[in-house]
Design a protein around this motif. Structure first.
Motif, PDB file in Angstrom:
ATOM      1  N   ARG A 539       4.188  10.551   4.091  1.00  0.00           N
ATOM      2  CA  ARG A 539       5.589  10.628   3.472  1.00  0.00           C
ATOM      3  C   ARG A 539       5.386   8.827   2.849  1.00  0.00           C
ATOM      4  N   THR A 540       4.917   8.523   3.116  1.00  0.00           N
ATOM      5  CA  THR A 540       5.236   7.080   2.489  1.00  0.00           C
ATOM      6  C   THR A 540       4.109   6.161   2.387  1.00  0.00           C
ATOM      7  N   PRO A 541       3.718   6.152   1.285  1.00  0.00           N
ATOM      8  CA  PRO A 541       2.683   5.538   0.367  1.00  0.00           C
ATOM      9  C   PRO A 541       1.867   3.939   1.174  1.00  0.00           C
ATOM     10  N   PRO A 542       1.140   4.529   1.209  1.00  0.00           N
ATOM     11  CA  PRO A 542       0.487   2.616   2.245  1.00  0.00           C
ATOM     12  C   PRO A 542       0.546   1.989   0.783  1.00  0.00           C
ATOM     13  N   ASN A 543       0.772   0.487   1.365  1.00  0.00           N
ATOM     14  CA  ASN A 543       1.655  -0.655   0.596  1.00  0.00           C
ATOM     15  C   ASN A 543      -0.522  -1.375   1.273  1.00  0.00           C
ATOM     16  N   ASP A 544       0.123  -2.139   0.711  1.00  0.00           N
ATOM     17  CA  ASP A 544      -1.400  -3.465   1.245  1.00  0.00           C
ATOM     18  C   ASP A 544      -1.778  -4.295   2.147  1.00  0.00           C
ATOM     19  N   VAL A 550      -4.341  -1.430   8.823  1.00  0.00           N
ATOM     20  CA  VAL A 550      -5.299  -0.420   9.583  1.00  0.00           C
ATOM     21  C   VAL A 550      -6.654  -0.623   9.838  1.00  0.00           C
ATOM     22  N   PHE A 551      -7.699  -1.460   8.726  1.00  0.00           N
ATOM     23  CA  PHE A 551      -8.586  -1.915   8.633  1.00  0.00           C
ATOM     24  C   PHE A 551      -9.086  -3.369  10.374  1.00  0.00           C
ATOM     25  N   PHE A 552      -7.796  -3.857  10.306  1.00  0.00           N
ATOM     26  CA  PHE A 552      -7.928  -4.032  11.547  1.00  0.00           C
ATOM     27  C   PHE A 552      -8.228  -4.255  12.512  1.00  0.00           C
ATOM     28  N   ALA A 553      -7.486  -2.906  12.749  1.00  0.00           N
ATOM     29  CA  ALA A 553      -7.292  -1.885  13.978  1.00  0.00           C
ATOM     30  C   ALA A 553      -8.684  -1.056  13.817  1.00  0.00           C
ATOM     31  N   CYS A 554      -9.238  -0.334  12.640  1.00  0.00           N
ATOM     32  CA  CYS A 554     -10.659  -0.727  13.189  1.00  0.00           C
ATOM     33  C   CYS A 554     -11.712  -1.396  13.568  1.00  0.00           C
ATOM     34  N   GLU A 571      -9.963   4.128  -1.603  1.00  0.00           N
ATOM     35  CA  GLU A 571     -10.721   2.996  -2.906  1.00  0.00           C
ATOM     36  C   GLU A 571     -10.130   2.114  -4.288  1.00  0.00           C
ATOM     37  N   THR A 572      -9.365   3.433  -4.386  1.00  0.00           N
ATOM     38  CA  THR A 572      -8.404   2.985  -5.721  1.00  0.00           C
ATOM     39  C   THR A 572      -7.804   1.561  -5.213  1.00  0.00           C
ATOM     40  N   LYS A 573      -7.291   1.617  -4.205  1.00  0.00           N
ATOM     41  CA  LYS A 573      -6.063   0.663  -3.939  1.00  0.00           C
ATOM     42  C   LYS A 573      -6.330  -0.336  -3.357  1.00  0.00           C
ATOM     43  N   MET A 574      -7.401  -0.419  -3.079  1.00  0.00           N
ATOM     44  CA  MET A 574      -8.639  -1.619  -2.713  1.00  0.00           C
ATOM     45  C   MET A 574      -7.997  -3.429  -3.245  1.00  0.00           C
TER      46      MET A 574
END
Length: 718
Positions: A539-544, A550-554, A571-574
């Protein structure tokens, strides 16, 4: 004028009088007062100036041109009472704002027609004298759709929307049919008051009376549907219009602008056959507010090239866009332009310029402009106070605040934010207490700043007290306050409290989701953070920041494959910080070669932190060869950062390579680098105490270190 007079000689007054009079009347439509006087002289010579139709036109010409002496001279030529002449005097007095004179003419008239009554009551309405207008309306023997509409429209013009609707319902009970102007006014009243059901019920009557395709009615319907949130209905009305004007186009443009669809809004804007200052200003403002200052400036330059009229709103938006990109020189050019067109005295323009100078670090220039504003309003004061705070000049900000005649909640909030940005947290809380003592109601921005200070200092008790005050004021459900509360509880270690606030929020935005996901991830609840992210994603596109969390949690839970899956999805948002998180994730898991390959293949320049993360992984997994390669890259990338040197030194020490340790420390000394000291703090009796490594600045430092020595002595085994 000579050619005009000459043209009157063509039709002979004696031979063809009707043609002569028709020619005279057509000349009056286009002539100026000076040329009309010449024409009047010619008509006197030909003996036709006393003809009734011509005399009336002469009278109207002199009344419109504010020539009362000449007008009364013409009026004397009427040998008896003339209803049209008296109506002309009523209208002329109304136009010049002399309503009492208009009423005197009306009261002295031996007879009146519907024009007399409607002109007078309409004039009173336009001047805001509603009760007097209504008095004449109730006594009007010629009540028709024009007089009813004059009253209804007058109510709307004076902001009396409910009275307008009540009058319309009274009209519906009579046998008089509403016209185009009536429906336009009533639809506007429905839009302004939120009486959408009444507005919808008018559709059948509009169609029945044949007004559904009238331009002004269609425009009003578009606005009504937009206020109702019925964007599809608005677009259908717009598409069905055979003829559109600039109001129609601007209304539908506003729809896309308000919905944040700048692509479609720009398409509509480019298609508009005619644009006014409202449509230009709407696009420029939205570009500026939506983080596209370059587009706002480009559109403004185009507007200037086309010679369009620039209003205050448009100019303020342009200055705000320049402030965003820190374009000081362009801002100074705009400042010069405002002086040229005489708008530099406008308080909103001057306030925006003060903000521009201050955000560009030119507080002296901002203060000069501030001092030059003769009539400052609260916005002007707040701009200068906020500007000082932005530049860390808190003494100046506080001095100006104390000199301010009537500070409001925004003024207090601006000063509080300044202390917060300069990390003077004690001042933040002290100022808030002063604000309450002065009886000023804190706004949402104030609470956000306070909660941010609590989150930064992990002052949970203070945060709970502020939470209580927000509940007392009834603003705890506000999305911004709720987001700040969630962040405060999470950063203070109370994850359960953060979850409670988050779950109770009636509305959330992307920042709310971000702080909750970030709070869970940083508190060690990695699986819960990822679960929440998966719920939100649809429902909400993720921001930076959300992706970084999310990567910190992983990374900190060892979920490398899941992290790589998210990487492939987004990948396109990285950006660079996201790649740094991925390198850290791979390095922590011991997949050092993959981390190095990722750094080499990045589409962006790797951040020094990415190299530091790989170097830290090398230390953890004892890979000295890769560590040395990475350290050299890190030293080149961050020459003044001691982090890489410290990590490599620790790696050598753990391997017993003391000679290399000494070599690294020697390099640090030559470059003048020092390891950053650690910092900790505790909250005691509502006061935050900060401690830095090797720092004796605390007022109780001697006693503290004495107790520390005693504890160390007790900890030594006997």
């Amino acid at each position: 004028m000579r050619s005009a007079v000459k043209s009157l000689l063509v039709p002979n007054p004696a031979a063809n009088f009707e043609a002569y009079v028709s020619k005279c009347l057509s000349l009056f439509k286009t002539t100026t007062i000076a040329r009309g006087t010449v024409l009047h002289g010619h008509l006197i010579k030909t003996g036709t100036s006393s003809e009734r139709y011509i005399s009336v036109k002469l009278l109207i010409m002199y009344l419109t041109g504010r020539k009362p002496v000449e007008a009364h001279q013409v009026a004397k030529e009427f040998d008896r009472f003339d209803l049209v002449v008296h109506n002309c005097f009523i209208n002329a007095n109304i136009q010049s704002g002399e309503l009492d004179k208009a009423r005197k003419v009306f009261d002295e008239m031996p007879e009146r027609n519907e024009v007399s009554w409607t002109s007078l009551l309409s004039g009173f309405m336009k001047s805001g004298r509603v009760d007097e207008s209504l008095w004449y309306f109730r006594r009007n023997p010629f009540q028709n759709v024009v007089s009813w509409t004059a009253v209804i429209s007058g109510f709307v013009q004076n902001g009396l929307m409910l009275e307008a609707l009540s009058m319309f319902l009274e009209l519906c009970e009579s046998e008089i049919r509403p016209n185009e102007v009536t429906f336009t006014s009533v639809l506007k009243a429905c839009s302004e008051t939120g009486e959408f059901m009444l507005g919808m019920s008018l559709l059948g009557l509009i169609i029945k009376t044949g007004n559904e395709h009238k331009l002004s009615v269609s425009n009003s319907l578009i606005t009504l549907f937009l206020r109702m949130g019925e964007t599809d209905s608005s677009r259908r009305v717009f598409d069905s219009m055979a003829k559109r004007d600039v109001v129609s186009w601007t209304a539908i443009l506003d729809m896309y602008v308000e919905n944040g669809d700048l692509v479609e809004a720009r398409r509509i804007f480019d298609e508009m056959p005619q644009r006014n200052e409202v449509s230009w200003s709407a696009m420029i403002s939205r570009y500026s507010q939506s983080g596209h200052p370059e587009e706002a400036l480009s559109l403004f330059h185009k507007m200037v090239r086309e010679g369009k009229l620039i209003n205050v709103s448009c100019l303020s938006s342009v200055i705000n866009a320049l402030t965003t990109v820190k374009a000081l020189q362009s801002g100074m050019n705009i400042h010069g332009h405002t002086v040229k067109i005489g708008m530099e005295r406008d308080v909103y323009i001057s306030s925006s310029l003060i903000d521009l100078y201050c955000k560009c670090g030119q507080t002296n220039e901002g203060r000069l402009l501030f001092d030059s504003v003769a009539e400052k309003n609260v916005v002007t004061w707040n701009s200068m106070i906020g500007g000082y705070g932005f530049n860390g000049q808190m003494e100046e900000a506080n001095s100006l605040f104390e000199a301010m005649p009537s500070p409001n909640s925004v003024s207090w909030s601006a000063l509080i934010t300044g202390y917060l940005d300069n990390k003077q947290f004690d001042k933040v809380f002290d100022l808030f207490n002063q604000m309450l003592l002065f009886g000023e109601r804190p706004n949402k921005s104030t609470f956000s700043s306070l909660l941010c200070a609590c989150a930064t200092t992990a002052s949970l008790e203070k945060g709970k007290n502020i939470h209580g005050k927000a509940i007392k004021l009834g603003i705890q459900s506000d999305v911004f306050v709720g987001t700040a509360l969630t962040d405060m509880y999470a950063k203070s270690g109370d994850v359960e409290g953060a979850c409670r606030v988050f779950n109770r929020m009636p509305q959330r935005n992307e920042f709310t989701w971000t702080v909750m996901i970030q709070g869970l991830a940083e508190s060690g609840f990695a699986m819960e953070a990822l679960k929440l992210f998966d719920e939100m994603d649809s429902r909400t596109p993720p921001n930076d920041l959300m992706l970084s969390s999310v990567f910190f949690a992983c990374s900190h839970s060892g979920l490398v494959n899941r992290g790589l899956q998210y990487f492939r999805t987004f990948e396109t948002k990285m950006n660079g910080s996201h790649y740094t998180c991925l390198v850290d994730m791979l390095s922590r898991a011991g997949r050092l070669e993959e981390a190095e390959d990722l750094i080499e293949s990045m589409p962006v320049e790797p951040e020094p932190n990415a190299l530091a993360a790989l170097l830290s992984g090398c230390q953890r997994h004892k890979n000295e060869e890769l560590a040395e390669r990475t350290a050299k890259k890190l030293w080149r990338a961050a020459e003044r950062d001691s982090g890489g040197y410290v990590i490599l030194s620790n790696l050598y020490a753990s391997a017993g390579r003391w000679k290399d340790v000494l070599e690294v420390r020697k390099l640090m000394k030559e470059k003048g680098l020092k390891k950053n000291g650690g910092c900790s703090w505790i909250e005691l009796k509502n006061q935050v105490h900060s401690f830095h490594s090797g720092d004796g600045a605390h007022s109780q430092s001697i006693k503290i270190y004495g107790v520390l020595k005693l504890l160390m002595y007790e900890m030594v085994p006997v």
